[in-house]
Design a protein around this motif. Structure first.
Motif, PDB file in Angstrom:
ATOM      1  N   CYS A  17      -1.390   4.705   6.444  1.00 37.57           N
ATOM      2  CA  CYS A  17      -1.312   4.523   4.985  1.00 37.57           C
ATOM      3  C   CYS A  17      -2.052   5.671   4.322  1.00 37.57           C
ATOM      4  O   CYS A  17      -3.207   5.963   4.668  1.00 37.57           O
ATOM      5  N   ARG A  18      -1.403   6.348   3.351  1.00 32.84           N
ATOM      6  CA  ARG A  18      -2.006   7.488   2.698  1.00 32.84           C
ATOM      7  C   ARG A  18      -3.214   7.076   1.852  1.00 32.84           C
ATOM      8  O   ARG A  18      -4.140   7.871   1.645  1.00 32.84           O
ATOM      9  N   LEU A  19      -3.213   5.879   1.344  1.00 29.67           N
ATOM     10  CA  LEU A  19      -4.315   5.415   0.508  1.00 29.67           C
ATOM     11  C   LEU A  19      -5.389   4.716   1.322  1.00 29.67           C
ATOM     12  O   LEU A  19      -6.526   4.588   0.868  1.00 29.67           O
ATOM     13  N   CYS A  20      -5.046   4.230   2.523  1.00 30.97           N
ATOM     14  CA  CYS A  20      -6.009   3.558   3.400  1.00 30.97           C
ATOM     15  C   CYS A  20      -5.973   4.276   4.759  1.00 30.97           C
ATOM     16  O   CYS A  20      -5.250   3.820   5.683  1.00 30.97           O
ATOM     17  N   PRO A  21      -6.686   5.419   4.914  1.00 30.09           N
ATOM     18  CA  PRO A  21      -6.554   6.214   6.147  1.00 30.09           C
ATOM     19  C   PRO A  21      -7.071   5.491   7.370  1.00 30.09           C
ATOM     20  O   PRO A  21      -6.691   5.825   8.495  1.00 30.09           O
ATOM     21  N   ASP A  22      -7.937   4.525   7.221  1.00 30.44           N
ATOM     22  CA  ASP A  22      -8.474   3.827   8.393  1.00 30.44           C
ATOM     23  C   ASP A  22      -7.493   2.835   8.987  1.00 30.44           C
ATOM     24  O   ASP A  22      -7.730   2.318  10.094  1.00 30.44           O
TER      25      ASP A  22
ATOM     26  N   CYS B 281       5.193  -1.696  -7.701  1.00 28.66           N
ATOM     27  CA  CYS B 281       4.679  -0.930  -6.549  1.00 28.66           C
ATOM     28  C   CYS B 281       3.585   0.029  -7.034  1.00 28.66           C
ATOM     29  O   CYS B 281       3.773   0.775  -8.021  1.00 28.66           O
ATOM     30  N   HIS B 282       2.416   0.042  -6.339  1.00 33.00           N
ATOM     31  CA  HIS B 282       1.282   0.934  -6.652  1.00 33.00           C
ATOM     32  C   HIS B 282       0.952   1.857  -5.476  1.00 33.00           C
ATOM     33  O   HIS B 282      -0.183   2.335  -5.338  1.00 33.00           O
ATOM     34  N   TYR B 283       1.919   2.114  -4.596  1.00 28.77           N
ATOM     35  CA  TYR B 283       1.697   2.994  -3.433  1.00 28.77           C
ATOM     36  C   TYR B 283       2.121   4.407  -3.826  1.00 28.77           C
ATOM     37  O   TYR B 283       3.286   4.769  -3.778  1.00 28.77           O
ATOM     38  N   GLY B 284       1.149   5.205  -4.288  1.00 33.41           N
ATOM     39  CA  GLY B 284       1.413   6.585  -4.703  1.00 33.41           C
ATOM     40  C   GLY B 284       0.171   7.190  -5.335  1.00 33.41           C
ATOM     41  O   GLY B 284      -0.922   6.611  -5.327  1.00 33.41           O
ATOM     42  N   THR B 285       0.386   8.349  -5.927  1.00 36.22           N
ATOM     43  CA  THR B 285      -0.725   9.040  -6.570  1.00 36.22           C
ATOM     44  C   THR B 285      -1.189   8.249  -7.774  1.00 36.22           C
ATOM     45  O   THR B 285      -0.379   7.756  -8.564  1.00 36.22           O
ATOM     46  N   ASN B 286      -2.557   8.182  -7.872  1.00 39.64           N
ATOM     47  CA  ASN B 286      -3.170   7.403  -8.967  1.00 39.64           C
ATOM     48  C   ASN B 286      -2.721   5.935  -8.955  1.00 39.64           C
ATOM     49  O   ASN B 286      -2.593   5.304 -10.008  1.00 39.64           O
ATOM     50  N   ASN B 287      -2.454   5.423  -7.728  1.00 39.39           N
ATOM     51  CA  ASN B 287      -2.037   4.026  -7.565  1.00 39.39           C
ATOM     52  C   ASN B 287      -0.810   3.689  -8.415  1.00 39.39           C
ATOM     53  O   ASN B 287      -0.714   2.633  -9.039  1.00 39.39           O
ATOM     54  N   LEU B 288       0.165   4.577  -8.432  1.00 41.66           N
ATOM     55  CA  LEU B 288       1.387   4.357  -9.202  1.00 41.66           C
ATOM     56  C   LEU B 288       2.537   5.001  -8.471  1.00 41.66           C
ATOM     57  O   LEU B 288       2.461   6.170  -8.075  1.00 41.66           O
TER      58      LEU B 288
ATOM     59  N   HIS C  16       1.483  -4.696   4.717  1.00 43.88           N
ATOM     60  CA  HIS C  16       0.295  -4.053   4.130  1.00 43.88           C
ATOM     61  C   HIS C  16       0.577  -3.575   2.707  1.00 43.88           C
ATOM     62  O   HIS C  16      -0.243  -3.766   1.792  1.00 43.88           O
ATOM     63  N   LEU C  17       1.764  -2.971   2.501  1.00 44.99           N
ATOM     64  CA  LEU C  17       2.110  -2.506   1.154  1.00 44.99           C
ATOM     65  C   LEU C  17       2.230  -3.689   0.178  1.00 44.99           C
ATOM     66  O   LEU C  17       1.827  -3.607  -0.978  1.00 44.99           O
ATOM     67  N   ARG C  18       2.796  -4.786   0.652  1.00 44.31           N
ATOM     68  CA  ARG C  18       2.986  -5.948  -0.233  1.00 44.31           C
ATOM     69  C   ARG C  18       1.636  -6.571  -0.608  1.00 44.31           C
ATOM     70  O   ARG C  18       1.423  -6.969  -1.757  1.00 44.31           O
ATOM     71  N   ASP C  19       0.720  -6.596   0.376  1.00 42.71           N
ATOM     72  CA  ASP C  19      -0.554  -7.263   0.119  1.00 42.71           C
ATOM     73  C   ASP C  19      -1.533  -6.383  -0.654  1.00 42.71           C
ATOM     74  O   ASP C  19      -2.278  -6.885  -1.516  1.00 42.71           O
ATOM     75  N   SER C  20      -1.581  -5.067  -0.327  1.00 45.21           N
ATOM     76  CA  SER C  20      -2.631  -4.196  -0.872  1.00 45.21           C
ATOM     77  C   SER C  20      -2.167  -3.298  -1.998  1.00 45.21           C
ATOM     78  O   SER C  20      -2.979  -2.894  -2.837  1.00 45.21           O
ATOM     79  N   HIS C  21      -0.886  -2.966  -2.058  1.00 46.43           N
ATOM     80  CA  HIS C  21      -0.410  -1.974  -3.019  1.00 46.43           C
ATOM     81  C   HIS C  21       0.766  -2.518  -3.824  1.00 46.43           C
ATOM     82  O   HIS C  21       1.692  -1.773  -4.155  1.00 46.43           O
ATOM     83  N   CYS C  22       0.764  -3.777  -4.078  1.00 50.47           N
ATOM     84  CA  CYS C  22       1.836  -4.416  -4.874  1.00 50.47           C
ATOM     85  C   CYS C  22       1.191  -5.448  -5.779  1.00 50.47           C
ATOM     86  O   CYS C  22       0.253  -6.155  -5.384  1.00 50.47           O
ATOM     87  N   LYS C  23       1.686  -5.516  -6.990  1.00 52.41           N
ATOM     88  CA  LYS C  23       1.174  -6.480  -7.969  1.00 52.41           C
ATOM     89  C   LYS C  23       2.334  -7.367  -8.431  1.00 52.41           C
ATOM     90  O   LYS C  23       3.383  -6.859  -8.832  1.00 52.41           O
ATOM     91  N   LYS C  24       2.091  -8.645  -8.412  1.00 54.13           N
ATOM     92  CA  LYS C  24       3.123  -9.622  -8.787  1.00 54.13           C
ATOM     93  C   LYS C  24       2.773 -10.217 -10.135  1.00 54.13           C
ATOM     94  O   LYS C  24       1.680 -10.734 -10.328  1.00 54.13           O
TER      95      LYS C  24
END
Length: 936
Positions: free
Chosen positions: A10-15, A42-49, A27-35
């Motif tokens: 994950c580019r935002l979560c390197p660990d 979707c918030h998986y990208g630069t500046n969480n967008l 992981h994307l649905r739980d950590s980088h998605c808002k319902k």
């Protein structure tokens, strides 16, 4: 499969490290998605967008396609079927995330396994899968067969079974000849079976959880004593040659070691086999171990956050509410003190309020206020010294109210009974005042006022009775009344109409008095019912209410009995000197109807039937009247019968109407004119039940008398038994007297008749036959009016009377035949003994003339069948008489040469003339005479 996969990290979560596309998408649905609502951003990208998805969000399915296409970078040529193993579906929910979605339920949250859920003891006894799911309340219903499918019975398959029966038998025989051998087990199955057998050969104590070689018993079970000797001899300790003890020990230990090694190998092989079967499960468990650890950490953080929130909620919702409890209790105690103070203020106003209620004659309200105040003093204001003298004061007020109500109710009763009796009066005067007084007395449970009212009513009857008689006598216009005489003497000088008017006036006034008393007592009962309905515990008042109802009924019954006694005195004072015996039937009916109406009305008020004094007095007067009336009727009937000349009477139309009413409705009631009018229709015969009867005058008089008796029964049903006895006696008298006058020939002496001829006999027969015809209707009439215990004896006697009438009619017919037989025998013998020309002889002509007169006398009076029977019997007598005369030789029908004698011709001419004359009579055309002996 993919070149340079982007889902490994994950580019935002390197660990974070991922082992598959499914883990990355989760992981994307739980950590980088808002319902938000039903849309996903979707918030998986630069500046969480994410720049590839609109800011307003998309649906769940579009979000999955976006992740696979943009972030996972799956080639476009892969179909949805190829992506099915990696796509997250609704049937494969994501691991739990308390922070992201706390409201979403997954099977990870399940805390009850399926067997425990299906076997829930709260659902009762479980017999199958339906009761396991829905519990014991599951109801089974018979499902009716569908109408869309035809009903198929065994008959449909019979033809097919017959066709294939031979082939089926052949197949069964072949199957028996060639038994099927089971397939050989596979090598893997054989190996597993062999391994299980070897595992079973290992002793069970090796697998015990308490296995410990320090235990002596367990040690010797592992190393038996036969291979481990306890001691050796001195010569054997250094010997190692074959056959020595040391050598044998070493050999035994070696063998036991090999045996234990074999057990170990078997167990290792079984473990390796089991591990090989479950290798995939172990691998999955090891791969998901890291994810589970992360989920547990996230869950722990969420629990800590929740506990912090709960501690704040406890301070706001619980601690503050607990502080309110002492305040609520304090307010309740203050309210109780306020209520007691308000109650004290109210009790202080009790005595002024009672005085005000008594001024308005509201005794019930004053008594209820006293009772209410006493209850408060006994329960809520106990121990208050300011009110220690109030209870005796209230008791004194109650006694004062009791005395006031008693005086007022006595005054009311006296004034109410003294009021004039008017037809259109209001039976209860000043109902409101009476209601208030009765309510107060019932509240005090003082029921003795009914005894007072009963005494007042009984004392008021005699003066009222006397005043009514005096007023009526003063208003009468009778000139013979002397006011200096007693009231009884004055009443005896009144004629029937005047006396009946006086009696009706007395009864009407007494009835008004009874209605007034009944209305007053009904108001008492209504107030008692109202008191019971309004009581908090009505069952405690039921006993007093029943006593009150008995007293009310007794008061009314005593008053009715007193009035009846006065009416009885009035009747007995007028019955002297045979007053009631001299009344006519119509006058007596008017009198009895008046008494019956009054008795019925009073009995309806008393709720008591058939035992009133006035009915008994009326019965006594009726017996005297009926006895006198019956004696007059008997004397009249005897006089009329002795003056009866037994000739046909003219029948007025009113008698025909009476006969029609008897036939159709069973009523013996009609109106007879005092004297026949010239315009009235006169009949020769009376039609009854399809038969015409020729009657005499006394017959009509008897019918009129019986009708009068029946009308008296209709007016006075209680006299039905006595009247039936008189009617039976009258009918017997008619039968006996007519027998003496006709068959006994007393009419010849009394009326100076020449003789009793055939017409007299026929008229008597027709009269008796008519009376016998309406006896069944008379029986039915009295059956409707007699009591069941009186019917058998009286009605049986009426049947005996009918048999006497039938016997009398048979004797009359016999007498008629005797007259006819004597006449025929006298003239026939004379004719046959003197056979000579010319024929027919004068004797035969006289005989036929007499037969014609006899026919003329009885025809139309007797029934046609009876007449035919008489003349047929007469012809049989003639034939028998002629036969007797021929057989004894008195008449010779042959000459000496055995040829026909002239006597035969003459006799045949005489008989032919007789036959022609008889056949020429009306109704006798078919009668024949047997001439076979004459012509033979």
């Amino acid at each position: 499969m993919f070149q340079n996969p982007s889902w490994k990290t994950c580019r935002l979560c390197p660990d974070e490290k991922f082992y598959g596309i499914k883990d990355f998408t989760f992981h994307l649905r739980d950590s980088h998605c808002k319902k938000e609502g039903g849309s996903f951003t979707c918030h998986y990208g630069t500046n969480n967008l994410c720049q590839y998805l609109p800011l307003e969000g998309v649906s769940d399915r579009d979000y999955e396609q976006h992740v696979l296409k943009i972030h996972v970078k799956i080639p476009a040529e892969m179909t949805e079927l190829d992506l099915a193993p990696v796509l997250p579906t609704s049937e494969t929910p994501s691991p739990p995330s308390v922070v992201a979605d706390q409201q979403k339920w997954t099977y990870y949250k399940a805390s009850v396994n399926m067997p425990a859920l299906l076997n829930d003891p709260a659902k009762g006894k479980q017999t199958d899968i339906f009761t396991q799911t829905w519990g014991s309340e599951f109801q089974r219903f018979d499902v009716s067969p569908t109408k869309r499918l035809p009903e198929i019975s065994s008959k449909v398959f019979r033809s097919y079974i017959k066709k294939t029966q031979s082939r089926f038998k052949t197949h069964c025989n072949d199957a028996n000849d060639c038994p099927v051998t089971p397939p050989a087990p596979s090598i893997e199955h054989q190996r597993e079976f062999q391994l299980n057998e070897e595992l079973k050969a290992i002793p069970q104590f090796y697998s015990l959880s308490s296995f410990d070689l320090s235990d002596r018993d367990l040690f010797f079970r592992v190393f038996p004593p036969d291979i481990v000797p306890m001691k050796f001899g001195p010569s054997e300790e250094s010997s190692s040659s074959p056959g020595s003890s040391v050598y044998n020990l070493m050999s035994g230990l070696r063998n036991h070691h090999e045996k234990l090694a074999h057990y170990l190998d078997v167990i290792e092989m079984h473990i390796s086999s089991h591990i090989s079967k479950q290798s995939s499960t172990f691998f999955n468990a090891m791969t998901s171990h890291g994810d589970i650890q992360k989920d547990i950490q996230r869950t722990q953080l969420a629990v800590e956050a929740t506990r912090e929130k709960l501690s704040g909620t406890h301070e706001v919702t619980i601690t503050n509410n607990l502080r309110l409890l002492p305040l609520i209790q304090k307010r309740h105690r203050q309210y109780q003190i306020f209520s007691i103070l308000r109650m004290i203020a109210t009790v202080q106003q009790t005595q002024p309020t009672i005085q005000l209620l008594l001024a308005n004659s509201d005794y019930t309200g004053a008594l209820e206020l006293i009772q209410f105040t006493q209850d408060i003093l006994a329960k809520d204001l106990v121990g208050i010294k300011a009110f220690r003298h109030l209870k005796p004061q209230l008791d004194e007020l109650k006694n004062v109210i009791d005395a006031m109500v008693g005086n007022e109710i006595r005054t009311y009763f006296s004034e109410d009974l003294a009021r004039p009796l008017i037809d259109s009066e209001n039976f209860v005067s000043n109902a409101h005042t009476l209601s208030q007084l009765v309510q107060a007395l019932l509240h005090l449970k003082k029921y003795s006022f009914l005894e007072l009212y009963k005494e007042e009513c009984i004392l008021a009857v005699a003066p009222l009775f006397k005043s009514i008689v005096i007023n009526t006598l003063s208003q009468s216009d009778a000139s013979e009344i002397d006011t200096r005489e007693s009231l009884c003497a004055q009443m005896r000088k009144l004629d029937f109409n005047q006396w009946l008017g006086l009696y009706k006036e007395v009864l009407s006034k007494m009835m008004l008095l009874l209605k007034r008393v009944h209305a007053t007592l009904s108001l008492v009962l209504d107030e008692d019912k109202k008191r019971i309905l309004e009581a908090e515990q009505p069952q405690l008042l039921l006993g007093d209410s029943q006593d009150l109802q008995r007293n009310v009924k007794q008061t009314l019954n005593n008053l009715c009995d007193q009035i009846h006694e006065k009416c009885k005195t009035l009747l007995l004072s007028r019955s002297k000197n045979g007053f009631f015996e001299r009344l006519s039937m119509s006058e007596f009916v008017r009198f009895t109807r008046t008494c019956e109406e009054f008795a019925t009305s009073t009995e309806a008020l008393m709720d008591r039937r058939g035992s009133s004094v006035i009915r008994l007095t009326l019965a006594s007067c009726s017996v005297s009247f009926i006895s006198k009336f019956h004696d007059d009727q008997k004397s009249k009937l005897v006089i009329l019968l002795e003056s009866e000349r037994w000739v046909q009477a003219e029948i007025p139309l009113e008698f025909q109407n009476l006969a029609t009413d008897i036939e159709e409705s069973g009523f013996f009631e009609t109106s007879f004119a005092e004297a026949p009018r010239s315009s009235d229709r006169i009949l020769d015969r009376l039609a009854f039940k399809g038969t015409n009867y020729t009657l005499v005058g006394t017959n009509l008089i008897l019918l009129k008398m019986i009708s009068a008796y029946c009308q008296l029964v209709e007016q006075v049903p209680s006299l039905a038994s006595d009247i039936l006895t008189k009617v039976i006696e009258l009918i017997k008298l008619y039968n006996n007297k007519s027998y003496q006058l006709v068959l006994g020939a007393q009419a010849v002496e009394i009326l100076q008749l020449k003789s009793i001829n055939s017409k007299n006999l026929a008229l008597c027969f027709s009269s008796l036959r008519f009376i016998s015809a309406f006896l069944p209707d008379l029986k039915s009439f009295f059956e409707r009016h007699l009591a069941s215990n009186q019917q058998s004896s009286h009605l049986n006697e009426l049947q005996v009377v009918g048999k006497d009438y039938d016997q009398h009619c048979n004797q009359l017919i016999s007498q008629l035949y005797s007259i006819l037989e004597k006449t025929v025998e006298k003239h026939l013998v004379k004719c046959l003994m003197d056979l000579k020309p010319p024929a027919p002889s004068a004797t035969m002509r006289n005989l036929t003339n007499l037969m014609g007169k006899f026919h003329q006398a009885v025809w139309g009076i007797l029934p046609e069948k009876m007449c035919l029977k008489l003349f047929q019997k007469c012809n049989e007598f003639i034939s028998a008489k002629i036969t007797t005369l021929i057989e004894n030789g008195t008449i010779n029908l042959k000459d000496d040469d055995n040829s026909d004698s002239p006597n035969q011709i003459l006799l045949l001419s005489e008989m032919n003339f007789y036959q022609d004359c008889i056949n020429s009579l009306t109704g006798l055309e078919g009668i024949t005479l047997n001439n076979s002996l004459i012509t033979s």
